[in-house]
Design a protein around this motif. Structure first.
Motif, mmCIF file in Angstrom:
data_model
loop_
_atom_site.group_PDB
_atom_site.id
_atom_site.type_symbol
_atom_site.label_atom_id
_atom_site.label_comp_id
_atom_site.label_asym_id
_atom_site.label_seq_id
_atom_site.Cartn_x
_atom_site.Cartn_y
_atom_site.Cartn_z
ATOM 1 N N THR A 73 -4.509 -6.867 -13.962
ATOM 2 C CA THR A 73 -5.619 -6.364 -14.778
ATOM 3 C C THR A 73 -6.495 -5.420 -13.977
ATOM 4 O OG1 THR A 73 -5.659 -8.361 -16.132
ATOM 5 C CG2 THR A 73 -7.649 -7.020 -16.114
ATOM 6 N N MET A 74 -6.783 -5.793 -12.745
ATOM 7 C CA MET A 74 -7.605 -4.945 -11.901
ATOM 8 C C MET A 74 -6.937 -3.600 -11.641
ATOM 9 S SD MET A 74 -9.038 -5.553 -8.046
ATOM 10 C CE MET A 74 -9.530 -4.113 -7.083
ATOM 11 N N ALA A 75 -5.652 -3.617 -11.312
ATOM 12 C CA ALA A 75 -4.936 -2.376 -11.019
ATOM 13 C C ALA A 75 -4.976 -1.423 -12.207
ATOM 14 C CB ALA A 75 -3.498 -2.681 -10.630
ATOM 15 N N ILE A 76 -4.769 -1.965 -13.400
ATOM 16 C CA ILE A 76 -4.738 -1.124 -14.600
ATOM 17 C C ILE A 76 -6.134 -0.670 -14.987
ATOM 18 C CG2 ILE A 76 -4.162 -1.081 -17.051
ATOM 19 C CD1 ILE A 76 -1.881 -3.049 -16.419
ATOM 20 N N ILE A 77 -7.096 -1.583 -14.956
ATOM 21 C CA ILE A 77 -8.454 -1.238 -15.385
ATOM 22 C C ILE A 77 -9.083 -0.214 -14.451
ATOM 23 C CG2 ILE A 77 -10.811 -2.138 -15.526
ATOM 24 C CD1 ILE A 77 -9.780 -4.573 -16.906
ATOM 25 N N VAL A 95 -5.067 -9.037 -4.009
ATOM 26 C CA VAL A 95 -3.745 -8.511 -4.382
ATOM 27 C C VAL A 95 -3.902 -7.307 -5.306
ATOM 28 C CG1 VAL A 95 -1.556 -9.057 -5.517
ATOM 29 C CG2 VAL A 95 -2.691 -10.790 -4.105
ATOM 30 N N GLY A 96 -4.886 -7.389 -6.208
ATOM 31 C CA GLY A 96 -5.142 -6.293 -7.138
ATOM 32 C C GLY A 96 -5.543 -5.008 -6.441
ATOM 33 N N ALA A 97 -6.277 -5.113 -5.330
ATOM 34 C CA ALA A 97 -6.672 -3.916 -4.581
ATOM 35 C C ALA A 97 -5.441 -3.164 -4.082
ATOM 36 C CB ALA A 97 -7.576 -4.309 -3.414
ATOM 37 N N ALA A 98 -4.458 -3.919 -3.559
ATOM 38 C CA ALA A 98 -3.219 -3.292 -3.090
ATOM 39 C C ALA A 98 -2.457 -2.659 -4.250
ATOM 40 C CB ALA A 98 -2.354 -4.318 -2.377
ATOM 41 N N LEU A 99 -2.386 -3.375 -5.374
ATOM 42 C CA LEU A 99 -1.696 -2.828 -6.553
ATOM 43 C C LEU A 99 -2.419 -1.591 -7.083
ATOM 44 C CD1 LEU A 99 -0.780 -6.084 -8.524
ATOM 45 C CD2 LEU A 99 0.747 -4.633 -7.179
ATOM 46 N N THR A 100 -3.752 -1.602 -7.033
ATOM 47 C CA THR A 100 -4.533 -0.455 -7.510
ATOM 48 C C THR A 100 -4.208 0.794 -6.713
ATOM 49 O OG1 THR A 100 -6.347 -1.905 -8.206
ATOM 50 C CG2 THR A 100 -6.864 0.419 -7.887
ATOM 51 N N ILE A 101 -4.167 0.652 -5.391
ATOM 52 C CA ILE A 101 -3.846 1.797 -4.536
ATOM 53 C C ILE A 101 -2.428 2.292 -4.805
ATOM 54 C CG2 ILE A 101 -3.530 2.537 -2.149
ATOM 55 C CD1 ILE A 101 -5.705 0.505 -1.380
ATOM 56 N N MET A 137 -1.316 6.009 -6.374
ATOM 57 C CA MET A 137 -0.398 6.925 -5.695
ATOM 58 C C MET A 137 0.703 7.381 -6.631
ATOM 59 S SD MET A 137 -0.158 4.979 -1.982
ATOM 60 C CE MET A 137 1.083 6.111 -1.352
ATOM 61 N N VAL A 138 1.196 6.459 -7.446
ATOM 62 C CA VAL A 138 2.225 6.822 -8.423
ATOM 63 C C VAL A 138 1.671 7.816 -9.449
ATOM 64 C CG1 VAL A 138 3.680 5.944 -10.292
ATOM 65 C CG2 VAL A 138 3.494 4.662 -8.153
ATOM 66 N N LEU A 139 0.451 7.561 -9.937
ATOM 67 C CA LEU A 139 -0.164 8.432 -10.942
ATOM 68 C C LEU A 139 -0.470 9.813 -10.372
ATOM 69 C CD1 LEU A 139 -2.621 5.902 -12.650
ATOM 70 C CD2 LEU A 139 -0.465 6.784 -13.562
ATOM 71 N N VAL A 140 -0.880 9.863 -9.107
ATOM 72 C CA VAL A 140 -1.163 11.156 -8.478
ATOM 73 C C VAL A 140 0.092 12.015 -8.452
ATOM 74 C CG1 VAL A 140 -1.723 12.269 -6.279
ATOM 75 C CG2 VAL A 140 -3.127 10.376 -7.101
ATOM 76 N N ASN A 141 1.225 11.407 -8.133
ATOM 77 C CA ASN A 141 2.484 12.155 -8.076
ATOM 78 C C ASN A 141 3.034 12.474 -9.460
ATOM 79 O OD1 ASN A 141 2.567 12.126 -5.241
ATOM 80 N ND2 ASN A 141 3.503 10.101 -5.205
ATOM 81 N N ALA A 142 2.859 11.540 -10.408
ATOM 82 C CA ALA A 142 3.453 11.718 -11.736
ATOM 83 C C ALA A 142 2.616 12.614 -12.635
ATOM 84 C CB ALA A 142 3.654 10.352 -12.400
ATOM 85 N N LEU A 143 1.286 12.465 -12.578
ATOM 86 C CA LEU A 143 0.401 13.186 -13.494
ATOM 87 C C LEU A 143 -0.410 14.275 -12.821
ATOM 88 C CD1 LEU A 143 -0.979 10.156 -15.576
ATOM 89 C CD2 LEU A 143 1.028 11.584 -16.044
ATOM 90 N N SER A 144 -0.243 14.438 -11.510
ATOM 91 C CA SER A 144 -0.976 15.458 -10.744
ATOM 92 C C SER A 144 -2.489 15.288 -10.856
ATOM 93 C CB SER A 144 -0.566 16.867 -11.219
ATOM 94 O OG SER A 144 0.799 17.086 -10.991
ATOM 95 N N ILE A 145 -2.943 14.044 -10.926
ATOM 96 C CA ILE A 145 -4.377 13.796 -10.929
ATOM 97 C C ILE A 145 -4.867 13.730 -9.493
ATOM 98 C CG2 ILE A 145 -4.243 12.537 -13.107
ATOM 99 C CD1 ILE A 145 -4.573 9.949 -11.537
ATOM 100 N N ILE A 154 -12.453 0.725 -5.867
ATOM 101 C CA ILE A 154 -11.790 -0.553 -5.570
ATOM 102 C C ILE A 154 -12.793 -1.688 -5.367
ATOM 103 C CG2 ILE A 154 -10.313 -1.757 -3.926
ATOM 104 C CD1 ILE A 154 -8.744 0.834 -3.607
ATOM 105 N N PRO A 155 -13.798 -1.562 -4.490
ATOM 106 C CA PRO A 155 -14.764 -2.664 -4.379
ATOM 107 C C PRO A 155 -15.540 -2.926 -5.665
ATOM 108 C CG PRO A 155 -15.473 -0.759 -3.084
ATOM 109 C CD PRO A 155 -14.063 -0.513 -3.484
ATOM 110 N N ILE A 156 -15.828 -1.862 -6.408
ATOM 111 C CA ILE A 156 -16.511 -2.056 -7.700
ATOM 112 C C ILE A 156 -15.610 -2.837 -8.651
ATOM 113 C CG2 ILE A 156 -17.388 -0.882 -9.758
ATOM 114 C CD1 ILE A 156 -18.405 1.336 -7.940
ATOM 115 N N GLY A 157 -14.303 -2.497 -8.652
ATOM 116 C CA GLY A 157 -13.353 -3.214 -9.502
ATOM 117 C C GLY A 157 -13.217 -4.669 -9.099
#
Length: 404
Positions: free
Chosen positions: A28-32, A344-350, A354-362, A370-373
């Motif tokens: 949930t944290m990674a997605i949110i 664990v969510g912090a690691a998944l968030t990062i 990284m995947v989104l940066v490569n896939a969507l060029s964001i 991350i700490p706020i999440g």
């Protein structure tokens, strides 16, 4: 102070439930967090200023036909008639509309020759009325004069000697100079064709809102000598809708052409950023749904834990534990589960970012998300568990000790 040992022993007897909640919190944290970042980024893009007077500007297309139709004469007559209308600030023939999604682009370079890379920019062809018609601020240099304006026929590949560029483009071309110092400098188009920068404007966006070079644009002093043209009209505040009808009726008096595609810039902005708006709505729905599902999972686990430990709770109450002690026990237990989940969510968030940066060029996510999440998910967990924990404090010692 509450001992952590009993909590850890209790969790060890219900490993699966605690583990599932921790995993749910992590995902949930990674997605949110990534969703919030994308929402913020997209919302900021929709608020970018195009550089023109959007609220009071509209455009339309004129398509002439017939053997007796004279494009050059018609264009000049149209512009003179539109500019003479009460309430019209100015009008210009133009080849493309900012943030509309379609237009012209070229590349400029500071050195001649095909071996040098050019910097992409949008091209707007206007006359000396272009600055006022588009409400552009001239920061340095000078505007075009009537003698600078040329007629560009079909198939022309050469360019005028003068151009006006945006401040952002000047900074890209000459990063070591102040933008005002670029006036008078020569740049090259088509590899070797020289053009002199005669002026710098503050801001003008390209037609493509998703383009990395969206702030790079230039004005070229030209009329397009074509039977199908586009006019951009800027009106006095509050008179746009009234004059849209007036201009259409005025131009429609010439029966050798068709007037269509009349739109306001407000409409263009809404249409161009429709994908951004849809993404924001979808991601907002995902965030709300995941928050509710995760909260319900925490409530379910806590309620199950309370029901299983009624006798234990009653005994503790009988031995002198206060309601606050019971409440604190379940709150701390949930906090421990949540902490495991958010780490664990912090690691998944990062990883997901990284995947989104490569896939969507964001752009990469800022670190503080991350700490706020983590804090947000822990807070949600505490709020979700409060109800079942509060219910546990209501268990009477005598009733609980009689429970089999």
């Amino acid at each position: 102070m509450l001992e952590l040992g009993p909590i850890l022993r209790a969790l060890s007897r219900n490993k699966i439930g605690a583990l599932l909640i921790a995993v749910q919190i992590a995902f949930t944290m990674a997605i949110i967090v990534n969703s919030v970042f994308i929402i913020y980024e997209r919302s900021q893009e929709t608020k970018r200023e195009s550089g023109i007077d959007e609220a009071n500007t509209f455009f339309l297309s004129s398509s002439g036909f017939g053997a007796n139709f004279s494009a050059k004469a018609t264009i000049q007559e149209d512009l003179d008639a539109i500019r003479a209308l009460p309430g019209v600030v100015n009008a210009v023939q133009i080849n493309a509309i900012p943030i509309s999604g379609g237009g012209w682009s070229m590349g400029l370079q500071t050195q001649p020759g095909a071996e040098h890379d050019g910097i992409g920019l949008a091209v707007y062809m206007v006359d000396e009325h272009g600055l006022q018609a588009m409400d552009l601020e001239l920061l340095a240099g000078e505007n075009f004069t009537p003698s600078d304006i040329r007629w560009r026929g079909n198939g022309a590949s050469d360019w005028p000697d003068k151009i006006i560029i945006t401040k952002a483009m000047a900074n890209r071309l000459f990063p070591d100079d102040d933008y005002s110092q670029t006036v008078g400098k020569t740049v090259y188009i088509n590899d070797t064709e020289p053009m002199i920068i005669s002026g710098i404007i503050d801001k003008l966006q390209a037609p493509w809102v998703g383009w990395d070079n969206v702030e790079n644009a230039m004005l070229s002093p030209e009329h397009l000598e074509r039977s199908a043209v586009r006019y951009m009209i800027r009106t006095e505040p509050g008179r746009r809708d009234e004059l849209m009808k007036t201009v259409e009726e005025l131009l429609a008096q010439n029966k050798n052409r068709v007037i269509d595609n009349m739109r306001s810039i407000d409409y263009v902005r809404e249409r161009s950023y429709r994908g951004h708006t849809a993404m924001i709505k979808i991601l907002s729905t995902v965030i709300i749904t995941l928050t509710i599902v995760t909260s319900l999972g925490i409530v379910g686990l806590a309620s199950f834990s309370v029901n299983r430990r009624k006798k234990q709770i009653g005994i503790r109450r009988a031995l002198g534990a206060t309601k606050f002690d019971i409440l604190r026990y379940f709150m701390v237990e949930n906090l421990m589960i949540s902490c495991v989940g958010v780490v664990v969510g912090a690691a998944l968030t990062i990883g997901l970012n990284m995947v989104l940066v490569n896939a969507l060029s964001i752009t990469p996510m800022d670190w503080f998300y991350i700490p706020i999440g983590m804090l947000l998910l822990c807070t949600i967990g505490q709020l979700a568990v409060y109800g079942p924990a509060k219910k546990a404090t209501l268990i009477a010692p005598a009733t609980a000790t009689r429970t089999v």
